[in-house]
Scaffold this motif. Structure first.
Motif, mmCIF file in Angstrom:
data_model
loop_
_atom_site.group_PDB
_atom_site.id
_atom_site.type_symbol
_atom_site.label_atom_id
_atom_site.label_comp_id
_atom_site.label_asym_id
_atom_site.label_seq_id
_atom_site.Cartn_x
_atom_site.Cartn_y
_atom_site.Cartn_z
ATOM 1 N N VAL A 238 -10.139 3.298 -8.500
ATOM 2 C CA VAL A 238 -9.867 4.693 -8.827
ATOM 3 C C VAL A 238 -8.856 4.680 -9.960
ATOM 4 N N ASP A 239 -8.895 5.736 -10.784
ATOM 5 C CA ASP A 239 -8.091 5.717 -12.005
ATOM 6 C C ASP A 239 -6.603 5.553 -11.721
ATOM 7 N N GLN A 240 -6.100 6.185 -10.674
ATOM 8 C CA GLN A 240 -4.709 5.980 -10.257
ATOM 9 C C GLN A 240 -4.729 5.097 -9.024
ATOM 10 N N ASP A 241 -4.336 3.859 -9.196
ATOM 11 C CA ASP A 241 -4.465 2.867 -8.133
ATOM 12 C C ASP A 241 -3.606 3.224 -6.926
ATOM 13 N N HIS A 242 -4.038 2.777 -5.741
ATOM 14 C CA HIS A 242 -3.278 3.082 -4.519
ATOM 15 C C HIS A 242 -1.899 2.432 -4.519
ATOM 16 N N SER A 243 -1.691 1.411 -5.317
ATOM 17 C CA SER A 243 -0.353 0.819 -5.432
ATOM 18 C C SER A 243 0.618 1.756 -6.142
ATOM 19 N N TYR A 244 0.074 2.743 -6.868
ATOM 20 C CA TYR A 244 0.891 3.720 -7.593
ATOM 21 C C TYR A 244 0.707 5.118 -7.006
ATOM 22 N N GLU A 245 0.601 5.186 -5.683
ATOM 23 C CA GLU A 245 0.494 6.449 -4.960
ATOM 24 C C GLU A 245 -0.792 7.199 -5.275
ATOM 25 N N GLY A 246 -1.809 6.472 -5.684
ATOM 26 C CA GLY A 246 -3.129 7.061 -5.799
ATOM 27 C C GLY A 246 -3.886 6.918 -4.490
ATOM 28 N N PRO A 247 -5.074 7.477 -4.394
ATOM 29 C CA PRO A 247 -5.851 7.374 -3.150
ATOM 30 C C PRO A 247 -6.431 5.987 -2.961
ATOM 31 N N ALA A 248 -6.546 5.570 -1.719
ATOM 32 C CA ALA A 248 -7.192 4.292 -1.405
ATOM 33 C C ALA A 248 -8.696 4.437 -1.561
ATOM 34 N N LEU A 249 -9.352 3.352 -1.864
ATOM 35 C CA LEU A 249 -10.808 3.357 -1.933
ATOM 36 C C LEU A 249 -11.390 3.630 -0.546
ATOM 37 N N PRO A 250 -12.515 4.317 -0.471
ATOM 38 C CA PRO A 250 -13.138 4.538 0.839
ATOM 39 C C PRO A 250 -13.667 3.226 1.414
ATOM 40 N N GLY A 251 -13.783 3.196 2.720
ATOM 41 C CA GLY A 251 -14.314 1.999 3.368
ATOM 42 C C GLY A 251 -13.245 1.173 4.047
ATOM 43 N N ASP A 252 -13.649 0.040 4.569
ATOM 44 C CA ASP A 252 -12.791 -0.838 5.358
ATOM 45 C C ASP A 252 -11.951 -1.727 4.453
ATOM 46 N N PRO A 253 -10.626 -1.573 4.421
ATOM 47 C CA PRO A 253 -9.795 -2.436 3.571
ATOM 48 C C PRO A 253 -9.773 -3.887 4.039
ATOM 49 N N LEU A 254 -10.224 -4.129 5.279
ATOM 50 C CA LEU A 254 -10.294 -5.501 5.805
ATOM 51 C C LEU A 254 -11.725 -6.027 5.770
ATOM 52 N N LEU A 255 -12.528 -5.501 4.861
ATOM 53 C CA LEU A 255 -13.945 -5.855 4.759
ATOM 54 C C LEU A 255 -14.164 -7.361 4.717
ATOM 55 N N VAL A 256 -13.445 -8.051 3.844
ATOM 56 C CA VAL A 256 -13.639 -9.491 3.677
ATOM 57 C C VAL A 256 -13.200 -10.241 4.935
ATOM 58 N N ILE A 257 -12.081 -9.848 5.511
ATOM 59 C CA ILE A 257 -11.570 -10.514 6.713
ATOM 60 C C ILE A 257 -12.547 -10.351 7.871
ATOM 61 N N HIS A 258 -13.093 -9.188 8.029
ATOM 62 C CA HIS A 258 -14.066 -8.962 9.104
ATOM 63 C C HIS A 258 -15.344 -9.778 8.886
ATOM 64 N N ARG A 259 -15.769 -9.919 7.639
ATOM 65 C CA ARG A 259 -16.946 -10.742 7.343
ATOM 66 C C ARG A 259 -16.687 -12.201 7.690
ATOM 67 N N LEU A 260 -15.508 -12.697 7.333
ATOM 68 C CA LEU A 260 -15.172 -14.081 7.649
ATOM 69 C C LEU A 260 -15.153 -14.298 9.162
ATOM 70 N N ALA A 261 -14.584 -13.357 9.912
ATOM 71 C CA ALA A 261 -14.522 -13.485 11.373
ATOM 72 C C ALA A 261 -15.921 -13.498 11.981
ATOM 73 N N LYS A 262 -16.794 -12.641 11.469
ATOM 74 C CA LYS A 262 -18.172 -12.616 11.978
ATOM 75 C C LYS A 262 -18.900 -13.922 11.655
ATOM 76 N N ASP A 263 -18.601 -14.501 10.486
ATOM 77 C CA ASP A 263 -19.209 -15.789 10.121
ATOM 78 C C ASP A 263 -18.732 -16.900 11.055
ATOM 79 N N VAL A 264 -17.450 -16.865 11.433
ATOM 80 C CA VAL A 264 -16.923 -17.865 12.365
ATOM 81 C C VAL A 264 -17.685 -17.777 13.682
ATOM 82 N N ALA A 265 -17.883 -16.567 14.181
ATOM 83 C CA ALA A 265 -18.633 -16.399 15.425
ATOM 84 C C ALA A 265 -20.086 -16.834 15.259
#
Length: 678
Positions: free
Chosen positions: A142-169
């Motif tokens: 997004v044009d104003q990044d969430h690190s600079y008080e902009g909105p966070a992107l929609p969706g799961d911010p732990l997307l990659v971590i959850h994928r890795l956990a599912k791969d382990v299982a």
């Protein structure tokens, strides 16, 4: 030297010059079409009265400098520094480089799915273990990044971590007898980067922040609602936010952050949100990215159905005993990042400080292979890269990757040469595509949106400010813009524009509203300016080299060359390669008339009130006439000065200076003769 209040009244009666000629009615349309005059109009605004500008525009088609102002001086560049950091990463790692974040086991897996050892996630320095990753492999922003008080992107911010956990299982692990560990040895949790206070680490999940959204209650005095993402036991919030009356300003106090003995974090939030205001985003930097990653990875593994031991254990800081397990046969899964070209785009488009701050460290470990002196090794890589490009490094200094260090200083000329060099590289298009676009996206999305140049300027922004406690103001130490312009007729330009030391109201939007818009306007000015008229390659009637320009607007003087064709000013800047019928070197003397004069006005009468306040002896401030039509105005000027002498506007010492001045100049064609005046 600060100046316009020191300009001699006498000098107005003797000189027809820069702005005198510019304000003549017949010349107005022509002068305002030139790049030099468009820029001069911008930098002469009252808000920049005490500021310093460093600017250069260069034609990529001809290699000629079209405009230059203090181009060889060092300026605070702020986040334009990032184009050096990201450029070095792109050049040394390649556009197709991908980060490999791997998960290893240190023991065997029995028939029941029990891992007889530890599970270790090894950080690779991937900045995008987040929901930036899109299904097509690109990275979203997004044009104003969430690190600079902009909105966070929609969706799961732990997307990659959850994928890795599912791969382990999916790889048959049902229970882990050992520990779940995060190996961030590549670069352990280190200092906080200066722009957003985020901790730098080779482990970067959701940009190492927790996103917050605060919403006011229905009426004043009610608690404000708070949402956080991602949800994790690593961090807990105590919400003391309240609702204030409608129309008041929202306030967000610095959070009170405490780390518990088990490594978890307690954050107490205070502040207020007015009734009726829209939900307000904010971000909290996690104190330990490694502990944050360990917690969310454990939680993701549990959510995937894997049993874990909860026995407390001390943190592991030395992973040397485990590296023997980092082999193909012990690899459980891995995450492969999108190509580096996508990461370069994210960092430059939104000016992501954490990503750029990690740049030198990644260069040190991934390119130089120095795991002990990462920062020094990284800057050695960048230095060698810039040196191989045959750039003059006397115009550059750098202390960090993001542009928040006081050692970060660049000249506009150096930056233009750097940008020009990039156009010669085979990966230039990747670099170019990563730059924000004026009025369209990234940190330039809201700059000059209605300008004809919108969509045609591709450049990196920068902002570096500090608190002026003495005056209750904000001091904008540095604002920068550097990149490329594609002009209306298809010409390609490289440019860099800096303004330092602008005093602003303590408003978070002031830097963009005042200096950001001004630099965007300067860049956009080149889109449809008459560049031929402003070109230093042309032939002029007169060029004055090495003058100290005073423009009559109470701005500080600046060093530049001045070219005149006929009456109108033709160019201001670096005119060393230009030619003229007559060339003068005043050796640093003052060159400038009053800004308020018009050719039909009496120069002397227009400024005679200033004569009463003049304190400095004339001999200490030499002046030089620059108007090409001086000969034609000879009788007019001599008459005005003669009348001034009769009215005793000039004292005896000043009369003598007039005589000496004209005696010195009378050998030049068109000069007034002292005998006509006294």
């Amino acid at each position: 030297m600060k100046n316009s209040s020191r300009v001699l009244p006498l000098y107005y009666a003797l000189i027809s010059s820069l702005l005198f000629c510019l304000q003549a009615v017949p010349a107005r349309a022509q002068s305002e079409s030139t790049l030099a005059q468009r820029i001069q109009k911008i930098i002469s605004r009252p808000e920049f009265a005490h500021a310093n500008f460093g600017i250069e525009f260069c034609s990529l088609d001809t290699g000629k400098v079209l405009y230059a102002l203090n181009a060889d001086k060092l300026f605070v560049p702020a986040s334009t520094t990032k184009i050096l950091t990201e450029g070095a990463l792109l050049a040394k790692l390649g556009a197709d480089y991908r980060f490999h974040t791997r998960v290893y086991r240190t023991g065997s897996i029995d028939k029941h799915g029990t891992l007889k050892g530890h599970l270790i996630l090894v950080a690779s320095g991937d900045p995008n273990l987040s929901n930036r990753i899109q299904p097509d492999g690109t990275l979203a922003f997004v044009d104003q990044d969430h690190s600079y008080e902009g909105p966070a992107l929609p969706g799961d911010p732990l997307l990659v971590i959850h994928r890795l956990a599912k791969d382990v299982a999916a790889n048959g692990i049902r229970k882990i007898e050992g520990r779940v560990l995060i190996d961030a040895s590549l670069f352990p949790d280190g200092p906080r980067e200066g722009g957003t206070n985020v901790v730098m680490s080779s482990m970067m999940i959701n940009d190492n922040v927790i996103d917050l959204i605060g919403s006011p209650g229905a009426k004043a005095g009610e608690p404000a609602a708070l949402q956080s993402s991602p949800k994790t036991s690593y961090i807990k919030f105590v919400n003391h936010l309240t609702t204030s009356p409608a129309g008041t300003k929202p306030s967000f106090e610095p959070p009170d952050i405490a780390t518990n003995p088990d490594g978890s974090v307690l954050v107490t939030l205070s502040g207020s949100l007015p009734v009726g205001i829209s939900p307000q985003p904010a971000a909290i930097a996690v104190p330990s990215p490694t502990r944050f990653a360990e917690t969310v990875f454990r939680e993701a593994l549990s959510a995937a159905g894997i049993q874990l031991k909860n026995t407390p254990a001390p943190a592991v800081t030395d992973f040397s005993a485990y590296t023997r397990f980092y082999s193909v046969e012990n690899q459980v899964t891995e995450h492969l990042s999108p190509p580096l070209s996508e990461e370069i785009k994210i960092t430059l488009k939104v000016s992501q400080n954490l990503h750029a701050g990690m740049g030198p460290y990644l260069l040190g470990t991934l390119v130089e292979k120095d795991t002990k002196h990462l920062l020094d090794a990284g800057f050695k890589v960048e230095h060698d890269f810039l040196q191989s490009a045959n750039l003059d490094l006397s115009g550059a200094a750098q202390g960090d990757g993001a542009g928040g260090d006081w050692a970060d200083l660049f000249s506009a000329d150096f930056m233009v040469h750097y940008l020009t060099y990039w156009t010669t590289r085979p990966d230039f298009q990747v670099f170019f595509n990563a730059l924000p676009i004026l009025g369209k996206d990234g940190t330039l999305a809201k700059i000059q949106t209605n300008s004809p140049g919108a969509g045609h300027v591709f450049a990196k922004t920068g902002t570096f400010g500090s608190e002026d406690r003495l005056n209750g103001m904000m001091m904008l130490n540095g604002k920068g813009l550097a990149g490329y312009v594609i002009t209306k007729d298809g010409k390609k330009l490289a440019f860099a524009a800096y303004v330092n030391h602008v005093s602003l109201a303590p408003d978070p939007e002031a830097a963009q509203r005042v200096a950001g818009q001004a630099l965007g306007e300067i860049a956009a000015a080149a889109y449809d300016a008459n560049l031929d008229a402003a070109s230093p390659a042309g032939d002029y009637d007169l060029i004055i080299h090495n003058g100290h320009i005073i423009d009559g607007t109470r701005n500080p003087w600046y060093a530049a060359d001045v070219a005149v064709s006929g009456d109108p000013l033709a160019a201001i800047g670096d005119l060393r390669e230009a030619h003229a019928k007559r060339e003068i070197d005043p050796k640093g003397r003052i060159v400038a008339p009053p800004a308020s004069l018009k050719c039909s006005a009496s120069p002397l009468l227009s400024v005679s009130p200033r004569a009463k306040n003049w304190k400095r002896p004339m001999s200490t401030l030499p002046i030089f006439p620059i108007c090409a039509s001086m000969r034609k105005r000879k009788q007019e000027y001599s008459s005005k000065v003669r009348k001034a002498l009769k009215r005793k506007v000039l004292n005896l010492a000043q009369k003598r200076q007039v005589f000496v001045y004209f005696k010195r100049e009378e050998t030049q064609e068109g000069a007034l003769h002292a005998e006509e005046l006294l």
